[in-house]
Write a protein that holds these residues in place. Structure first.
Motif, PDB file in Angstrom:
ATOM      1  N   THR A  17       0.815  -1.218   0.000  1.00  0.00           N
ATOM      2  CA  THR A  17       0.000   0.000   0.000  1.00  0.00           C
ATOM      3  C   THR A  17       0.851   1.272   0.000  1.00  0.00           C
ATOM      4  N   LEU A  18       2.170   1.124   0.105  1.00  0.00           N
ATOM      5  CA  LEU A  18       3.039   2.306   0.089  1.00  0.00           C
ATOM      6  C   LEU A  18       3.056   2.930  -1.294  1.00  0.00           C
ATOM      7  N   GLY A  19       3.077   4.245  -1.326  1.00  0.00           N
ATOM      8  CA  GLY A  19       3.283   4.949  -2.579  1.00  0.00           C
ATOM      9  C   GLY A  19       4.721   4.754  -3.039  1.00  0.00           C
ATOM     10  N   LEU A  20       4.980   5.067  -4.282  1.00  0.00           N
ATOM     11  CA  LEU A  20       6.298   4.835  -4.857  1.00  0.00           C
ATOM     12  C   LEU A  20       7.420   5.539  -4.081  1.00  0.00           C
ATOM     13  N   GLY A  21       7.223   6.775  -3.707  1.00  0.00           N
ATOM     14  CA  GLY A  21       8.260   7.513  -2.974  1.00  0.00           C
ATOM     15  C   GLY A  21       8.589   6.888  -1.633  1.00  0.00           C
ATOM     16  N   HIS A  22       7.567   6.507  -0.881  1.00  0.00           N
ATOM     17  CA  HIS A  22       7.796   5.868   0.414  1.00  0.00           C
ATOM     18  C   HIS A  22       8.409   4.475   0.249  1.00  0.00           C
ATOM     19  N   ALA A  23       8.000   3.763  -0.788  1.00  0.00           N
ATOM     20  CA  ALA A  23       8.573   2.432  -1.040  1.00  0.00           C
ATOM     21  C   ALA A  23      10.054   2.540  -1.383  1.00  0.00           C
ATOM     22  N   VAL A  24      10.400   3.482  -2.242  1.00  0.00           N
ATOM     23  CA  VAL A  24      11.805   3.673  -2.624  1.00  0.00           C
ATOM     24  C   VAL A  24      12.625   4.076  -1.406  1.00  0.00           C
ATOM     25  N   ASN A  25      12.074   4.935  -0.572  1.00  0.00           N
ATOM     26  CA  ASN A  25      12.764   5.337   0.654  1.00  0.00           C
ATOM     27  C   ASN A  25      13.020   4.138   1.550  1.00  0.00           C
ATOM     28  N   ALA A  26      12.000   3.318   1.757  1.00  0.00           N
ATOM     29  CA  ALA A  26      12.147   2.144   2.621  1.00  0.00           C
ATOM     30  C   ALA A  26      13.198   1.180   2.085  1.00  0.00           C
ATOM     31  N   VAL A  27      13.160   0.914   0.790  1.00  0.00           N
ATOM     32  CA  VAL A  27      14.122  -0.003   0.173  1.00  0.00           C
ATOM     33  C   VAL A  27      15.543   0.551   0.281  1.00  0.00           C
ATOM     34  N   SER A  28      15.706   1.841   0.056  1.00  0.00           N
ATOM     35  CA  SER A  28      17.060   2.407   0.119  1.00  0.00           C
ATOM     36  C   SER A  28      17.619   2.362   1.538  1.00  0.00           C
ATOM     37  N   VAL A  29      16.789   2.644   2.524  1.00  0.00           N
ATOM     38  CA  VAL A  29      17.256   2.595   3.918  1.00  0.00           C
ATOM     39  C   VAL A  29      17.646   1.167   4.296  1.00  0.00           C
ATOM     40  N   ILE A  30      16.807   0.207   3.935  1.00  0.00           N
ATOM     41  CA  ILE A  30      17.133  -1.190   4.242  1.00  0.00           C
ATOM     42  C   ILE A  30      18.403  -1.618   3.514  1.00  0.00           C
ATOM     43  N   GLY A  31      18.541  -1.229   2.255  1.00  0.00           N
ATOM     44  CA  GLY A  31      19.743  -1.593   1.496  1.00  0.00           C
ATOM     45  C   GLY A  31      21.015  -1.079   2.149  1.00  0.00           C
ATOM     46  N   VAL A  32      20.996   0.175   2.573  1.00  0.00           N
ATOM     47  CA  VAL A  32      22.164   0.754   3.246  1.00  0.00           C
ATOM     48  C   VAL A  32      22.442  -0.005   4.543  1.00  0.00           C
ATOM     49  N   SER A  33      21.389  -0.274   5.306  1.00  0.00           N
ATOM     50  CA  SER A  33      21.561  -0.961   6.586  1.00  0.00           C
ATOM     51  C   SER A  33      22.053  -2.392   6.407  1.00  0.00           C
ATOM     52  N   ILE A 129      14.758 -18.488   2.947  1.00  0.00           N
ATOM     53  CA  ILE A 129      14.214 -17.231   2.429  1.00  0.00           C
ATOM     54  C   ILE A 129      13.164 -17.510   1.361  1.00  0.00           C
ATOM     55  N   SER A 130      13.424 -18.489   0.502  1.00  0.00           N
ATOM     56  CA  SER A 130      12.443 -18.852  -0.527  1.00  0.00           C
ATOM     57  C   SER A 130      11.154 -19.382   0.093  1.00  0.00           C
ATOM     58  N   LYS A 131      11.286 -20.138   1.173  1.00  0.00           N
ATOM     59  CA  LYS A 131      10.101 -20.678   1.848  1.00  0.00           C
ATOM     60  C   LYS A 131       9.247 -19.543   2.411  1.00  0.00           C
ATOM     61  N   LEU A 132       9.891 -18.524   2.950  1.00  0.00           N
ATOM     62  CA  LEU A 132       9.166 -17.399   3.527  1.00  0.00           C
ATOM     63  C   LEU A 132       8.560 -16.476   2.467  1.00  0.00           C
ATOM     64  N   THR A 133       9.254 -16.315   1.343  1.00  0.00           N
ATOM     65  CA  THR A 133       8.863 -15.262   0.395  1.00  0.00           C
ATOM     66  C   THR A 133       8.528 -15.751  -1.012  1.00  0.00           C
ATOM     67  N   GLY A 134       8.608 -17.045  -1.258  1.00  0.00           N
ATOM     68  CA  GLY A 134       8.424 -17.585  -2.605  1.00  0.00           C
ATOM     69  C   GLY A 134       7.074 -17.306  -3.226  1.00  0.00           C
ATOM     70  N   ASN A 135       6.069 -17.033  -2.404  1.00  0.00           N
ATOM     71  CA  ASN A 135       4.735 -16.782  -2.945  1.00  0.00           C
ATOM     72  C   ASN A 135       4.460 -15.297  -3.161  1.00  0.00           C
ATOM     73  N   LEU A 136       5.416 -14.436  -2.910  1.00  0.00           N
ATOM     74  CA  LEU A 136       5.216 -13.006  -3.058  1.00  0.00           C
ATOM     75  C   LEU A 136       5.574 -12.539  -4.468  1.00  0.00           C
ATOM     76  N   SER A 137       4.875 -11.538  -4.940  1.00  0.00           N
ATOM     77  CA  SER A 137       5.152 -11.007  -6.284  1.00  0.00           C
ATOM     78  C   SER A 137       6.171  -9.886  -6.215  1.00  0.00           C
ATOM     79  N   LEU A 138       6.797  -9.619  -7.366  1.00  0.00           N
ATOM     80  CA  LEU A 138       7.757  -8.522  -7.453  1.00  0.00           C
ATOM     81  C   LEU A 138       7.046  -7.187  -7.307  1.00  0.00           C
ATOM     82  N   PHE A 139       7.729  -6.254  -6.686  1.00  0.00           N
ATOM     83  CA  PHE A 139       7.215  -4.884  -6.579  1.00  0.00           C
ATOM     84  C   PHE A 139       7.466  -4.206  -7.927  1.00  0.00           C
ATOM     85  N   LYS A 140       6.401  -3.771  -8.570  1.00  0.00           N
ATOM     86  CA  LYS A 140       6.539  -3.123  -9.885  1.00  0.00           C
ATOM     87  C   LYS A 140       5.922  -1.757  -9.856  1.00  0.00           C
TER      88      LYS A 140
END
Length: 140
Positions: A17-33, A129-140
């Motif tokens: 449900t995150l908008g694109l800007g908030h999603a990009v922010n979240a991904v970038s923060v996690i990536g750095v961390s 990781i695949s067991k936990l997330t294998g059923n999830l779709s890519l964020f597009k």
């Protein structure tokens, strides 16, 4: 944790449900961390033939997946129960703060059961990781 691309997998799961800007922010923060906290995840700097430096990048693919908010919380709980999985939660609380000092003050007063996650980084054995997330779709 020491990352080995032959053994481990990493993903970032974002609230759908995150908008694109908030999603990009979240991904970038996690990536750095994740780059800071998981040894061996990022390769060494490289140089082109004309000696321009290119910083090291992640050794493995990093799919960005989407999930419901409730499922994010469930994923985080499951990841915390597995000692081989490194989890990197990112909260709506963090995203709402203007400074690190504000974040520090607010997170220290909050109970984790009341902290809404907007994204979650996971690193661990490929199968887990695949067991936990294998059923999830890519964020597009």
């Amino acid at each position: 944790m020491y990352f080995d691309a032959a053994v481990h997998k990493c993903v970032i799961v974002v609230d759908n449900t995150l908008g694109l800007g908030h999603a990009v922010n979240a991904v970038s923060v996690i990536g750095v961390s994740l780059g800071r906290s998981v040894e061996g995840l990022v390769g060494p700097d490289l140089q082109s033939s004309d000696e321009v430096n290119y910083p090291g990048v992640i050794y493995a693919p990093l799919p960005i997946l989407r999930s419901s908010s409730d499922h994010l919380q469930e994923l985080h709980k499951k990841a915390l129960l597995d000692n081989e999985i490194h989890s990197m939660p990112f909260s709506a609380l963090a995203q709402s703060c203007k400074t690190y000092e504000e974040y520090e003050a607010r997170i220290c007063e909050a109970d984790s059961s009341g902290i809404e996650l907007v994204a979650l980084g996971l690193v661990g054995p490929q199968k887990s990781i695949s067991k936990l997330t294998g059923n999830l779709s890519l964020f597009k």
